[in-house]
Design a protein around this motif. Structure first.
Motif, short mmCIF file in Angstrom:
data_model
loop_
_atom_site.label_atom_id
_atom_site.label_comp_id
_atom_site.label_asym_id
_atom_site.label_seq_id
_atom_site.Cartn_x
_atom_site.Cartn_y
_atom_site.Cartn_z
N THR A 82 0.86 -1.19 0.00
CA THR A 82 0.00 0.00 0.00
C THR A 82 0.89 1.23 0.00
OG1 THR A 82 -0.02 0.01 2.40
CG2 THR A 82 -1.82 -1.14 1.31
N ARG A 83 0.26 2.36 -0.28
CA ARG A 83 1.02 3.62 -0.24
C ARG A 83 1.49 3.91 1.18
NH1 ARG A 83 0.54 7.17 -4.55
NH2 ARG A 83 -0.36 6.06 -6.29
N ALA A 84 0.61 3.59 2.15
CA ALA A 84 0.97 3.86 3.54
C ALA A 84 2.20 3.06 3.95
CB ALA A 84 -0.22 3.52 4.44
N GLU A 85 2.31 1.85 3.44
CA GLU A 85 3.46 1.01 3.78
C GLU A 85 4.76 1.58 3.25
OE1 GLU A 85 3.70 -3.43 3.05
OE2 GLU A 85 1.53 -3.14 3.18
N MET A 86 4.66 2.35 2.17
CA MET A 86 5.86 2.87 1.55
C MET A 86 6.41 4.10 2.26
SD MET A 86 6.74 0.92 -0.87
CE MET A 86 7.82 1.88 -1.92
N VAL A 87 5.68 4.60 3.26
CA VAL A 87 6.19 5.75 4.02
C VAL A 87 7.03 5.23 5.18
CG1 VAL A 87 5.56 7.75 5.38
CG2 VAL A 87 4.19 7.12 3.40
N HIS A 88 8.30 5.57 5.16
CA HIS A 88 9.18 5.13 6.24
C HIS A 88 9.05 6.11 7.41
CE1 HIS A 88 12.09 2.56 3.61
NE2 HIS A 88 10.87 2.09 3.66
N ASP A 89 8.62 5.60 8.57
CA ASP A 89 8.55 6.49 9.74
C ASP A 89 9.87 6.44 10.49
OD1 ASP A 89 8.47 4.04 10.83
OD2 ASP A 89 6.46 4.19 11.69
N LYS A 90 9.89 7.14 11.63
CA LYS A 90 11.16 7.31 12.34
C LYS A 90 11.77 5.96 12.73
CE LYS A 90 11.44 9.18 16.50
NZ LYS A 90 11.20 10.22 17.54
N GLU A 91 10.93 5.05 13.25
CA GLU A 91 11.44 3.76 13.71
C GLU A 91 12.10 3.00 12.55
OE1 GLU A 91 8.34 4.90 14.85
OE2 GLU A 91 9.54 5.47 16.61
N LYS A 92 11.39 3.01 11.42
CA LYS A 92 11.91 2.29 10.26
C LYS A 92 13.23 2.91 9.79
CE LYS A 92 11.60 -0.34 6.52
NZ LYS A 92 11.89 -1.76 6.59
N LEU A 93 13.28 4.24 9.79
CA LEU A 93 14.49 4.92 9.33
C LEU A 93 15.66 4.63 10.24
CD1 LEU A 93 12.92 8.34 8.36
CD2 LEU A 93 13.85 6.64 6.81
N LEU A 94 15.37 4.59 11.55
CA LEU A 94 16.44 4.29 12.51
C LEU A 94 16.89 2.85 12.38
CD1 LEU A 94 15.14 6.24 15.58
CD2 LEU A 94 17.26 6.66 14.36
N GLU A 95 15.93 1.99 12.07
CA GLU A 95 16.26 0.57 11.92
C GLU A 95 17.20 0.36 10.72
OE1 GLU A 95 12.76 -1.90 11.32
OE2 GLU A 95 14.04 -3.24 10.14
N ILE A 96 16.91 1.08 9.62
CA ILE A 96 17.80 0.97 8.46
C ILE A 96 19.15 1.60 8.78
CG2 ILE A 96 18.11 1.61 6.04
CD1 ILE A 96 15.10 1.79 5.76
N GLY A 97 19.10 2.75 9.49
CA GLY A 97 20.31 3.53 9.70
C GLY A 97 21.28 2.91 10.68
N GLY A 98 20.78 2.49 11.82
CA GLY A 98 21.66 1.94 12.84
C GLY A 98 22.46 3.02 13.54
N VAL A 99 23.64 2.64 14.03
CA VAL A 99 24.46 3.55 14.83
C VAL A 99 25.68 3.96 14.01
CG1 VAL A 99 25.82 3.77 16.94
CG2 VAL A 99 23.70 2.46 16.95
N MET A 100 25.98 5.27 14.06
CA MET A 100 27.17 5.77 13.35
C MET A 100 28.07 6.42 14.39
SD MET A 100 27.93 5.90 10.01
CE MET A 100 26.64 6.36 8.89
N HIS A 101 29.30 6.00 14.43
CA HIS A 101 30.17 6.49 15.51
C HIS A 101 30.99 7.70 15.08
CE1 HIS A 101 29.57 3.44 18.56
NE2 HIS A 101 29.37 2.61 17.54
N GLY A 102 31.24 8.55 16.09
CA GLY A 102 32.19 9.65 16.05
C GLY A 102 32.40 10.37 14.76
N VAL A 103 31.43 11.11 14.35
CA VAL A 103 31.66 11.97 13.19
C VAL A 103 31.50 13.42 13.64
CG1 VAL A 103 31.18 12.32 10.77
CG2 VAL A 103 30.56 10.16 11.84
N VAL A 104 30.34 13.73 14.22
CA VAL A 104 30.14 15.06 14.81
C VAL A 104 30.05 14.87 16.32
CG1 VAL A 104 28.60 17.03 14.93
CG2 VAL A 104 28.87 15.80 12.79
N LEU A 105 30.89 15.59 17.06
CA LEU A 105 30.94 15.35 18.51
C LEU A 105 30.54 16.58 19.30
CD1 LEU A 105 34.28 13.39 18.45
CD2 LEU A 105 32.03 12.43 18.80
N LYS A 106 29.93 17.56 18.61
CA LYS A 106 29.74 18.85 19.29
C LYS A 106 28.70 18.78 20.39
CE LYS A 106 26.66 20.43 15.67
NZ LYS A 106 26.44 21.41 14.60
N TRP A 107 27.83 17.76 20.45
CA TRP A 107 26.79 17.72 21.46
C TRP A 107 27.21 16.93 22.70
CZ3 TRP A 107 23.95 21.53 20.51
CH2 TRP A 107 23.55 21.83 19.20
#
Lengths: 356, 176
Positions: free
Chosen positions: B147-172
């Motif tokens: 469905t069209r709704a299934e094709m919208v990636h929400d935050k959880e899905k985006l984070l699931e694809i993205g995973g963890v990225m280490h030490g690139v921007v450390l200003k925070w």
């Protein structure tokens, strides 16, 4: 069992066996072979999803054709629209009746009807095949099928001439229209494509080779035209006529046209094999009177020869471009007709001056 | 005004047409033979074989959000990617980070972050524009849905694809 009942029984058995066990599966696998060979020629893989190497593809195709909606457009002439697919399929299969597809099996001759007008029967029935196309094109009441039907008519008339004339030298030589006799002559005197085989010293054989080769070439090309195969597939010419005569057909009716074309290819090849390539004969293999296993081998040899010719059909289709319509007519009337005609006189002269 | 193009004069053998037929048949037979003996390279058979392991580093697949080493979503909901996105596939709803939170100085976080994968054109401008290096184009390319709704990636899905990225921007980092 009295002889009449035995004859009827064996004939029915031969009809069922040859049509349903050999020809129809061969037709559906010819479609598969066409797709596979064309794929290999074009550096593709071809059907490879259904079964090992896509071998069940014809079954899947048949299922698809049966399950599709059989749609009859409102603007067609219903009766002829329904009749045309049958007329395309029936003559193509009927022709097999007179072709000897094997020697003998358990003493029964492997030809359905061994009639003395053999080759005339073939021409008479084979040219009925054009009615399927013409009626289909006309009854569809639509411009592309109409044009396809018209083209088919004139193409058939043009090439039927050279088809008929090309075989006359053979029957001048053999003196009998019966196709079993043609095969027996070739067993005794060498296949007609190599009439000098066996008797290398006889100049007659070498002289006859030339008209026989010409006959073979003209006949084979005319068969291409008769079966609407490229480079002569003007009646269906996808690029110009959408689908040609079967544009308005769907489902099983379309399948009948499609299979009729392949059945015509098979019977055309069967005729070529019988007339020029020695029928079921292969040097060194005895006929069926030496045991039923040889009878079976003879049948196998016959269909193997057909398979080779079918490969040539497919190979040519995926090599040569389609002729333009006027070129097709010119080729038929100006070249093949004359070549075949001159060839008859030549062969007759040879036979007159070098009697065997 | 008509222009007459001179037709080429055909030689005798060209007019005969037969040598051309023979040459053509030889070519197609050669192709057939080479395919039959598997000498020709053919296209990869996609669902069975995939290029996944050989995708280049710069491959632009589905965009995804990443977390940093401390588990915080890198995105600060500045909405630059939403603004630059040519097909307007990204929709961000910013939220405020409460004062008592460890990262309260970041101030904003994305409450909702949707990427409509029907609209996304994989141009990579979101990745380029992101000042936080929070959104990346990963190597996922087979994005499917019924469905069209299934094709919208929400935050959880985006984070699931993205995973963890280490030490690139450390200003925070709190220590800064």
């Amino acid at each position: 069992m009295n002889p009449t009942t035995f004859f009827i029984f064996t004939t029915l058995l031969k009809i069922v066996g040859i049509v349903f066990v050999v020809i129809l599966p061969m037709v559906s696998y010819a479609v598969y072979a066409e797709r596979k060979v064309s794929a290999l020629i074009q550096d593709r893989l071809g059907p490879n999803r259904v079964g090992p190497a896509g071998l069940f593809q014809p079954i899947a195709d048949a299922m698809k054709f049966v399950l599709k909606e059989d749609f009859t457009p409102a603007h067609v002439n219903k009766f002829y629209y329904w009749l045309a697919p049958c007329l395309a399929m029936v003559p193509a299969i009927t022709t097999v009746a007179v072709v000897p597809f094997g020697s003998t099996l358990f003493g029964v001759p492997m030809v359905i009807a061994d009639i003395n007008v053999g080759v005339l029967f073939v021409f008479a029935i084979a040219s009925l095949g054009v009615y399927g196309i013409v009626i289909g094109g006309w009854a569809s009441n639509s411009k592309y099928p109409f044009l396809g039907g018209l083209r088919s008519t004139s193409q058939m008339i043009s090439y039927e001439l050279s088809l008929g004339l090309a075989v006359i030298p053979i029957f001048l030589l053999i003196g009998n229209l019966r196709l079993t006799e043609v095969v027996h002559y070739q067993i005794n005197h060498g296949w007609l494509i190599v009439p000098f085989a066996g008797d290398w010293r006889n100049p007659l054989g070498w002289l006859l080779a030339v008209p026989m080769w010409i006959s073979f070439a003209v006949f084979a090309i005319a068969v291409f035209a008769e079966t609407n195969r490229l480079p002569f597939d003007l009646p269906e010419a996808e690029t110009e006529l959408v689908g040609g005569y079967h544009t308005e057909y769907s489902s099983m009716k379309f399948a009948l046209f499609f299979l009729g074309e392949y059945a015509a290819m098979i019977t055309g090849s069967a005729i070529i094999v019988t007339l020029f390539l020695g029928g079921w004969h292969f040097p060194g293999i005895p006929d069926g009177s030496h045991g039923w296993i040889f009878g079976l081998i003879n049948i196998f040899v016959f269909f193997a020869k057909i398979a080779v010719l079918l490969f040539v059909f497919i190979w040519v289709r995926f090599t040569l471009p389609r002729f333009r319509y006027d070129q097709l007519m010119r080729l038929g009337w100006v070249f093949f007709f004359e070549i075949a005609l001159v060839n008859i006189f030549w062969a007759a002269a040879i036979l007159t001056f070098f009697d065997r | 005004m008509s222009i007459n193009v001179a037709r080429p004069k055909l030689t005798w053998s060209e007019r005969l047409y037969l040598p051309a037929i023979a040459a053509g048949m030889a070519i197609t037979l050669r192709h057939f033979k080479n395919m039959l003996f598997r000498r020709t390279k053919v296209t990869m058979e996609y669902p069975e074989e995939k290029w996944d392991s050989q995708l280049p580093e710069h491959y632009r697949g589905a965009p995804a959000l990443v977390k940093d080493e401390s588990g915080r979503i890198r995105c600060v909901a500045c909405q630059l990617c939403e603004f630059i996105c040519p097909p307007r596939a990204i929709k961000i709803e910013p939220g405020e980070i409460p004062a008592q939170d460890r990262f309260s100085k970041v101030e904003k976080y994305p409450r909702e972050f949707d990427i409509d994968m029907i609209r996304c054109i994989f141009c990579g401008m979101c990745e380029e524009v992101c000042p936080e290096q929070a959104i990346f184009l990963r190597k996922d390319y087979a994005i499917t849905g019924l469905t069209r709704a299934e094709m919208v990636h929400d935050k959880e899905k985006l984070l699931e694809i993205g995973g963890v990225m280490h030490g690139v921007v450390l200003k925070w980092n709190e220590k800064k």
